[in-house]
Scaffold this motif. Structure first.
Motif, PDB file in Angstrom:
ATOM      1  N   ALA A  37       0.850  -1.817   0.117  1.00 21.26           N
ATOM      2  CA  ALA A  37       0.096  -0.022   0.039  1.00 21.26           C
ATOM      3  C   ALA A  37       1.221   1.179   0.415  1.00 21.26           C
ATOM      4  CB  ALA A  37      -0.684  -0.396   1.411  1.00 21.26           C
ATOM      5  N   ASP A  38       1.396   1.045   0.649  1.00 18.24           N
ATOM      6  CA  ASP A  38       2.780   2.485   0.880  1.00 18.24           C
ATOM      7  C   ASP A  38       3.883   2.648  -1.042  1.00 18.24           C
ATOM      8  OD1 ASP A  38       2.301   2.484   3.501  1.00 18.24           O
ATOM      9  OD2 ASP A  38       4.125   1.756   3.757  1.00 18.24           O
ATOM     10  N   PHE A  41       0.675   3.988  -3.125  1.00 24.95           N
ATOM     11  CA  PHE A  41      -0.120   5.652  -2.842  1.00 24.95           C
ATOM     12  C   PHE A  41       1.558   6.392  -2.866  1.00 24.95           C
ATOM     13  CE2 PHE A  41      -3.489   2.770  -0.230  1.00 24.95           C
ATOM     14  CZ  PHE A  41      -4.366   3.119  -1.271  1.00 24.95           C
ATOM     15  N   TYR A  42       2.532   5.192  -2.998  1.00 22.74           N
ATOM     16  CA  TYR A  42       3.863   6.893  -2.895  1.00 22.74           C
ATOM     17  C   TYR A  42       3.158   8.458  -3.609  1.00 22.74           C
ATOM     18  CZ  TYR A  42       8.168   8.584  -3.152  1.00 22.74           C
ATOM     19  OH  TYR A  42       9.531   9.417  -3.017  1.00 22.74           O
ATOM     20  N   LEU A  44       0.299   9.527  -4.311  1.00 16.05           N
ATOM     21  CA  LEU A  44      -0.220  10.499  -3.938  1.00 16.05           C
ATOM     22  C   LEU A  44       0.705  11.437  -3.201  1.00 16.05           C
ATOM     23  CD1 LEU A  44      -3.476   8.274  -3.771  1.00 16.05           C
ATOM     24  CD2 LEU A  44      -3.001  10.082  -5.331  1.00 16.05           C
ATOM     25  N   GLN A  45       1.538  10.748  -2.442  1.00 18.36           N
ATOM     26  CA  GLN A  45       2.435  11.297  -0.638  1.00 18.36           C
ATOM     27  C   GLN A  45       3.269  12.820  -1.463  1.00 18.36           C
ATOM     28  OE1 GLN A  45       4.761   9.497   1.319  1.00 18.36           O
ATOM     29  NE2 GLN A  45       5.145  10.653   1.941  1.00 18.36           N
ATOM     30  N   LEU A 158      -2.154   2.199   6.384  1.00 15.67           N
ATOM     31  CA  LEU A 158      -1.027   3.076   6.002  1.00 15.67           C
ATOM     32  C   LEU A 158      -0.791   3.707   7.695  1.00 15.67           C
ATOM     33  CD1 LEU A 158      -2.697   4.720   3.054  1.00 15.67           C
ATOM     34  CD2 LEU A 158      -1.194   2.704   3.187  1.00 15.67           C
ATOM     35  N   VAL A 163      -1.084  10.921   3.716  1.00 12.25           N
ATOM     36  CA  VAL A 163      -2.293  10.331   2.738  1.00 12.25           C
ATOM     37  C   VAL A 163      -3.399   8.850   3.111  1.00 12.25           C
ATOM     38  CG1 VAL A 163      -1.331   8.161   1.049  1.00 12.25           C
ATOM     39  CG2 VAL A 163       0.494   9.717   1.386  1.00 12.25           C
ATOM     40  N   ILE A 167      -7.078  10.215   1.409  1.00 16.74           N
ATOM     41  CA  ILE A 167      -7.374   8.267   0.961  1.00 16.74           C
ATOM     42  C   ILE A 167      -9.251   8.918   1.827  1.00 16.74           C
ATOM     43  CG2 ILE A 167      -7.589   6.173   1.002  1.00 16.74           C
ATOM     44  CD1 ILE A 167      -4.481   6.247   0.875  1.00 16.74           C
TER      45      ILE A 167
END
Length: 295
Positions: A37-38, A41-42, A44-45, A158, A163, A167
């Protein structure tokens, strides 16, 4: 008469075991998917961090000029331009500029992501009754679920940070764009669609040149509501580390600082007014342009 006065329920031990089993299962899933997940979604960060640094680091006169230009291009209204700039000037004078820029960057990224995800889903629901039957109950749950509940699985998966907050905000704010895109396309006059079929339009041509332009006012209303719901989630998302105007509000609640809470609350309202008026004006202007081009 106890059975008549008290509703029968499952055995307490059974309920406890069931809840513990579900919690244990979700923790195991969160542990196994945490690193994946990290990684997913990186981006997005990175996007959120870049947008935040850009707005916070930009000189305030340039921000005011950019907002004024955006409002003018969306509306061609001097009143709207003056109103948007005045709101931001008041926010800056009351020492809430940096927090407001952080909030605007969060709302911008969340709204873009919600529209990018929600628009295709709404189109798919409009073109298929089967998809609509699947999507609508999910949207019902998403819109009626208390907003605090969204924080629980996101934080377990998360952790604390921007982030997870992003979400949670996207999940909370995405239903309006899906619903109103679906509704707007389905409300297009069938006679117009029959005329498009008579001219030999393909499904893609019919969607892009007939259905979406005619459904544009409803779709823009969905975009507007998505932005408003994202702003409404700002304070709640601050509970898991999202920076911006929500954190001073939480501080005011915890310490009973009336003025701090009111000022930051009004800043959130002012930001919402800017987003609302500019998006509405853009939708109306775009619709007039589409109408003129069809004429």
């Amino acid at each position: 008469m106890n059975w008549f006065l008290s509703f029968p329920d499952l055995d307490r031990g059974y309920l406890t075991a069931l809840k513990l089993a579900i919690d244990s299962w979700f923790r195991d899933v969160a542990r196994s998917l945490g690193s994946t997940a990290d990684f997913l979604f990186y981006p997005l960060q990175v996007s959120l961090s870049w947008c935040e640094r850009f707005l916070v680091g930009m000189p305030w006169p340039l921000v005011l000029a950019f907002v004024a230009l955006l409002a003018w291009l969306a509306s061609r209204s001097v009143k709207l331009v003056v109103g948007c700039v005045s709101i931001l000037v008041l926010i800056g004078l009351f020492d809430m500029w940096d927090d407001t820029m952080k909030t605007i960057s969060m709302i911008f990224v969340c709204s873009v992501l919600a529209v990018v995800i929600g628009l295709p889903i709404g189109i798919a629901a409009a073109r298929s009754d089967r998809v609509q039957r699947v999507i609508l109950p999910i949207l019902d749950v998403m819109q009626t679920m208390p907003s605090f509940v969204y924080l629980i699985p996101v934080v377990m998966l998360l952790g604390i940070g921007r982030v997870p907050g992003l979400i949670a905000v996207v999940i909370y704010s995405i239903p309006p764009i899906i619903r109103l895109t679906n509704l707007g396309i389905r409300l297009v006059d069938k006679e117009i669609l029959e005329a498009a079929d008579a001219f030999g339009s393909s499904k893609r041509q019919k969607l892009l040149t007939v259905q979406l332009p005619l459904a544009l006012p409803t779709i823009m209303a969905g975009v507007n509501q998505t932005i408003m719901m994202a702003l409404g989630m700002v304070v709640i998302a601050a509970m898991i580390g999202v920076q911006g105007l929500g954190q001073p509000v939480l501080k005011a609640i915890a310490n009973q600082y009336f003025t701090l809470g009111i000022f930051n609350g009004l800043a959130i309202v002012g930001t919402a007014v800017i987003f609302d008026r500019v998006s509405q004006a853009f939708g109306q202007r775009l619709q007039k342009h589409k109408g003129a081009s069809h004429d």
